[in-house]
Write an enzyme that holds these catalytic residues in place. Structure first.
Site, PDB file in Angstrom:
ATOM      1  N   LEU A 424       0.833  -1.198   0.000  1.00  0.00           N
ATOM      2  CA  LEU A 424       0.000   0.000   0.000  1.00  0.00           C
ATOM      3  C   LEU A 424       0.867   1.247   0.000  1.00  0.00           C
ATOM      4  O   LEU A 424       0.521   2.254  -0.576  1.00  0.00           O
ATOM      5  CB  LEU A 424      -0.882   0.026   1.256  1.00  0.00           C
ATOM      6  CG  LEU A 424      -2.010  -0.987   1.346  1.00  0.00           C
ATOM      7  CD1 LEU A 424      -2.650  -0.924   2.715  1.00  0.00           C
ATOM      8  CD2 LEU A 424      -3.048  -0.691   0.280  1.00  0.00           C
ATOM      9  N   GLY A 425       1.995   1.156   0.687  1.00  0.00           N
ATOM     10  CA  GLY A 425       2.846   2.325   0.755  1.00  0.00           C
ATOM     11  C   GLY A 425       4.176   1.986   1.381  1.00  0.00           C
ATOM     12  O   GLY A 425       4.334   0.950   2.019  1.00  0.00           O
ATOM     13  N   GLY A 427       7.589   3.876   3.437  1.00  0.00           N
ATOM     14  CA  GLY A 427       8.070   5.102   4.047  1.00  0.00           C
ATOM     15  C   GLY A 427       9.389   4.869   4.726  1.00  0.00           C
ATOM     16  O   GLY A 427       9.981   3.804   4.596  1.00  0.00           O
ATOM     17  N   GLY A 428       9.806   5.876   5.441  1.00  0.00           N
ATOM     18  CA  GLY A 428      11.082   5.780   6.127  1.00  0.00           C
ATOM     19  C   GLY A 428      11.078   4.700   7.197  1.00  0.00           C
ATOM     20  O   GLY A 428      12.113   4.180   7.547  1.00  0.00           O
ATOM     21  N   GLY A 430       9.033   1.801   7.272  1.00  0.00           N
ATOM     22  CA  GLY A 430       8.668   0.443   6.920  1.00  0.00           C
ATOM     23  C   GLY A 430       7.756   0.394   5.719  1.00  0.00           C
ATOM     24  O   GLY A 430       7.467   1.402   5.093  1.00  0.00           O
ATOM     25  N   THR A 431       7.319  -0.824   5.429  1.00  0.00           N
ATOM     26  CA  THR A 431       6.472  -1.042   4.279  1.00  0.00           C
ATOM     27  C   THR A 431       5.096  -1.479   4.774  1.00  0.00           C
ATOM     28  O   THR A 431       5.002  -2.290   5.684  1.00  0.00           O
ATOM     29  CB  THR A 431       7.067  -2.150   3.400  1.00  0.00           C
ATOM     30  OG1 THR A 431       8.430  -1.824   3.158  1.00  0.00           O
ATOM     31  CG2 THR A 431       6.334  -2.265   2.094  1.00  0.00           C
ATOM     32  N   ASP A 542       5.660  12.836  13.411  1.00  0.00           N
ATOM     33  CA  ASP A 542       5.730  12.903  11.948  1.00  0.00           C
ATOM     34  C   ASP A 542       4.351  13.190  11.357  1.00  0.00           C
ATOM     35  O   ASP A 542       3.885  12.494  10.477  1.00  0.00           O
ATOM     36  CB  ASP A 542       6.306  11.593  11.396  1.00  0.00           C
ATOM     37  CG  ASP A 542       6.847  11.751   9.975  1.00  0.00           C
ATOM     38  OD1 ASP A 542       6.982  12.900   9.524  1.00  0.00           O
ATOM     39  OD2 ASP A 542       7.121  10.724   9.332  1.00  0.00           O
TER      40      ASP A 542
END
Ligand SMILES: *[C@@H]1O[C@H](CO)[C@@H](O)[C@H](O)[C@H]1NC(C)=O
Ligand SMILES: *[C@@H]1O[C@H](CO)[C@@H](O)[C@H](O)[C@H]1NC(C)=O
Ligand SMILES: *[C@@H]1O[C@H](CO)[C@@H](O)[C@H](O)[C@H]1NC(C)=O
Ligand SMILES: *[C@@H]1O[C@H](CO)[C@@H](O)[C@H](O)[C@H]1NC(C)=O
Ligand SMILES: *[C@@H]1O[C@H](CO)[C@@H](O)[C@H](O)[C@H]1NC(C)=O
Ligand SMILES: *[C@@H]1O[C@H](CO)[C@@H](O)[C@H](O)[C@H]1NC(C)=O
Ligand SMILES: *[C@@H]1O[C@H](CO)[C@@H](O)[C@H](O)[C@H]1NC(C)=O
Ligand SMILES: *[C@@H]1O[C@H](CO)[C@@H](O)[C@H](O)[C@H]1NC(C)=O
Length: 740
Positions: A424-425, A427-428, A430-431, A542
């Site tokens: 789905l996405g 980032g810094g 994790g997945t 964040d």
């Protein structure tokens, strides 16, 4: 003690697995290039798709230059742009280049610090920084440094005078040296030192600090890196960096349609999608090796060279078969003499083989049971390490917490073995994969990136608190899996994407001010809840538009607690890993390295500005002083040019008073100094009031008249808020009236 043994065990296991995988590809593969093209430059092989000069590479992106690095030097070296290429691997789709290091040194002659901030820019090229092979590595005794890319700021701090830990050879864990993971899909970075941390007081013992993004396998920390310039001398100012490459930015489906431009031209080759480098590359099929990018490049592997059979081995195309010497035949993979040996010996042979088989089977069982026990121990070890037992204890004492500990198998099944299709996405931290649990519950499973020892200890405790959060505007944590080295979290699935997509996506949809205000208010309420309703408070760390998810009815849900921390209860708890997203970073946090609730307020201010302007928080292509949206916004406010920056969709006479109020509020959130920013609760209350005024201006007006009849005191008590909030509301009503 047990920790190291199990870790060793596990790494031994991994080495075994990779050794098996490598056996087939171990043989040296000569560089294959187009006819008439140079295959070597200096001592580096240049295989196709790479090439030197025109027409030798598959396309312009793979062209290298072969030149002497210095005018007087005889040895030629391949270069891609400014980067020297030291090795190319066609099998793994990797290339090794040399990149400059960033350094910060005390200069005793001038009495100041001298900085050299190195950067690497592969934007628009076929190269990406490998997220698996490289690490952000920082060396120094009083150093806080970051890797800045177009969308991330990641760094860590390293000190030498910590009582708990002193710098040690071979260990990079915060004492003299610290490391952070490189996120996926990075093409540009720049090293950056926080200038408040410098070596001006300790330069005799520690002259320089360094920040590098480099291949982790070629880094081994030595304490001499701190006390002298050995680190720079060892690498001669340039460190090896691993790059992933892809042929074109398309996924495998696209290029396969057009056979003329499809790069995997060899028989027995196929296309694979590259998860880090966005695009595809080619691979030889199982049983073949060589260069899939040239005709007949994939050659059959002669497996028989490694004698995989006990007697006769015959190599076949892509495989091999085993057979037995004459007079013998194959039984269950073992060669045994033919039955027609002699009548008398048959029972003996049968008896012997039965005993043999029984023996083998028994041994195998014993081995399997032992291995399973070992695996269970490893799993339990991780469970303990992540605070799992603490979690269980708490769970037992708190009935009714709807939180589940998932097994690794369960999540593997739900996500189709963490298939790339389910992502789905990324980032810094994790997945995130989409998963379907038994019973058709849709979930989002987050696989964290590797975390360090101290974070691991905090992890369980933190998760326990998150599991108890129950707020309609915060993504619900349903459970976790602690059995594996890196923990996994299971969240409810939110179907409608992120606020970032809603604002910046080109869906052609109008988003009314009312919707924007509601999303802002809901998000603010959620952050307020985190700050005030939990003890100790939870700092998100964040907040950004891509961490605000939207459900079917566009209700906001705050997500991604990867950067969150519990507010430190004493001074010693210092955040060593500074990370955030460009355009959102609180300037004060960058300076003091301490996350506070006001950092979340700052981040939220940026989201408010995004909602007002429909512009991205950070624009890499803009001129230097206009890169950051918050700076542009504050300038517009200062110069009374607010109307220029506000999104055309919502800019109208009726909306203007509200827009001014929201802009004012955003301006307060973006104050340089944390103490001048309003607390989150005040922000949420202001937004709430604005929303109410917008929905029912007449009701508010009437109640106001009523209140003015009843008197001041009842007004304040009935609303329970400060007069500052009230004045905003009233102004909104009055201006709206005059606008009609
Ligand atoms: C080093 O940092 C301190 C603040 O911690 C500052 O006062 C000093 O001026 C800095 N020195 C240099 C040479 O930049
Ligand atoms: C990186 O390179 C790209 C393409 O060459 C360019 O557009 C961009 O401005 C560069 N970025 C920086 C920060 O230099
Ligand atoms: C680390 O190794 C270097 C030599 O490579 C040695 O000089 C130094 O004393 C060692 N440091 C420690 C803490 O053992
Ligand atoms: C790192 O260097 C130390 C000596 O300084 C050595 O003992 C250790 O084996 C090295 N580790 C690796 C992975 O090379
Ligand atoms: C590192 O080494 C390079 C080349 O050897 C040199 O040019 C550079 O000045 C050195 N930098 C530092 C900080 O010592
Ligand atoms: C296929 O790729 C070639 C070379 O890139 C191009 O000239 C051709 O037009 C493409 N054909 C189709 C059908 O897209
Ligand atoms: C490659 O495959 C094609 C069809 O699959 C076949 O006609 C051709 O002979 C093969 N080439 C070699 C060298 O095996
Ligand atoms: C090789 O042959 C064996 C049995 O004949 C089969 O199980 C295996 O899948 C084959 N391997 C490949 C790579 O085709």
């Amino acid at each position: 003690m047990t920790t190291t043994t199990t870790t060793k065990l596990l790494s031994a296991l991994l080495i075994c697995i990779s050794a098996i995988g490598m056996a087939s590809a171990a043989a040296d593969v000569a560089a294959a290039a187009h006819p008439g093209c140079q295959t070597r430059c200096g001592d580096v092989d240049i295989p196709f798709p790479f090439g030197i000069g025109d027409k030798c590479a598959i396309h312009e992106g793979f062209q290298l230059k072969c030149k002497a690095p210095k005018q007087d030097s005889k040895l030629m070296k391949p270069f891609r742009g400014d980067f020297e290429v030291t090795k190319i691997s066609v099998e793994d789709g990797k290339a090794w280049v040399k990149a400059y290091m960033s350094s910060q040194c005390y200069d005793p002659f001038t009495g100041g610090m001298s900085y050299s901030d190195a950067s690497a820019n592969f934007s628009g090229s076929v190269f990406w920084l490998s997220d698996t092979d490289n690490r952000i590595t920082i060396i120094g005794c009083q150093t806080l440094a970051y890797m800045m890319s177009d969308s991330y700021v990641i760094g860590c701090s390293s000190t030498c005078d910590d009582n708990d830990q002193t710098p040690n050879n071979g260990s990079c864990s915060g004492a003299g040296c610290c490391q952070a993971s490189v996120p996926k899909r990075i093409q540009y970075y720049r090293g950056y030192f926080n200038e408040d941390y410098n070596t001006s007081k300790i330069w005799r013992n520690s002259p320089c600090s360094y920040m590098v993004v480099m291949e982790d396998a070629s880094f081994n920390f030595s304490t001499t890196y701190l006390t002298s310039r050995v680190f720079n001398e060892t690498y001669k100012g340039e460190v090896p960096v691993v790059l992933d490459w892809a042929i074109t930015p398309d996924t495998c489906k696209e290029p396969q349609r057009n056979k003329t431009s499809y790069a995997c031209v060899s028989n027995n080759s196929h296309c694979i999608d590259n998860m880090n480098a966005q695009g595809y590359r080619c691979q030889c099929s199982n049983g073949f090796e060589g260069n899939p990018y040239v005709k007949d490049g994939c050659k059959d592997i002669d497996e028989c060279l490694h004698s995989p059979c006990s007697e006769i081995c015959t190599n076949t195309l892509g495989n091999f078969t085993c057979s037995c010497y004459p007079g013998r035949y194959m039984m269950n993979g073992v060669c045994v003499p033919n039955k027609k040996i002699g009548f008398a010996s048959v029972p003996a042979v049968v008896g012997a083989s039965v005993i043999f088989v029984v023996l083998v089977v028994t041994m195998m069982f014993a081995y399997l049971i032992k291995e399973r026990r070992k695996l269970r121990h490893i799993k339990q070890h991780y469970l303990r390490q992540h605070g799992g037992l603490l979690l269980f204890e708490e769970m037992k004492s708190q009935e009714g917490v709807a939180f589940k500990i998932f097994s690794h198998e369960e999540l593997q099944e739900a996500t189709n073995r963490f298939s790339e299709q389910q992502i789905l996405g990324q980032g810094g931290h994790g997945t995130v994969y989409k998963g379907l649990l038994k019973g058709n519950t849709e979930v989002a499973v987050k696989r964290c990136m590797t975390i360090n020892e101290q974070q691991k200890k905090e992890f369980g405790k933190e998760m326990l608190i998150l599991s108890q959060i129950n707020h309609k505007n915060i993504v619900k944590l349903l459970g976790c899996c602690l059995e594996v080295e890196v923990p996994m979290l299971v969240y409810e699935f939110i179907p409608n994407g992120t606020l970032f997509d809603l604002i910046h996506g080109d869906h052609g949809q109008q988003i009314s001010l009312a919707t924007r205000l509601r999303i802002a208010h809901e998000s603010a309420e959620a952050i307020t809840y985190l700050h005030s309703c939990a003890s100790p408070p939870i700092l998100h760390g964040d907040i950004k538009s891509s961490n605000i998810l939207l459900d079917r009815n566009l209700i906001a849900k705050i997500s991604d607690f990867g950067a969150s921390i519990l507010a430190p209860t004493d001074e010693s708890q210092f955040v060593t890993l500074v990370q955030g997203t460009c355009g959102y970073l609180d300037p004060e946090y960058m300076q003091l390295c301490q996350l506070t609730d006001k950092s979340d307020v700052y981040n939220f201010g940026v989201v408010l500005v995004e909602l007002l302007t429909c512009q991205k928080a950070f624009n890499l292509n803009a001129p230097e002083h206009e890169k950051s949206l918050s700076m542009r916004f504050l300038n517009a406010m200062k110069n009374n040019k607010l109307a220029h920056i506000i999104d055309g969709q919502i800019k109208n006479r009726e909306n203007m008073p509200f827009l001014e109020e929201i802009a004012e509020l955003a301006g307060q959130c973006l104050e340089m100094s944390g103490v001048n920013r309003p607390p989150m609760k005040q922000v949420a209350d202001n937004l709430d009031r604005l929303r109410k005024v917008m929905q029912h201006p007449w009701v508010e007006q009437n109640s106001e008249e009523l209140e003015s009849l009843l008197g001041e005191s009842s007004r304040v008590s009935s609303r329970g808020t400060s007069t500052a909030n009230f004045s905003i509301e009233r102004r909104g009503v009055m201006e709206l009236d005059s606008g009609r």
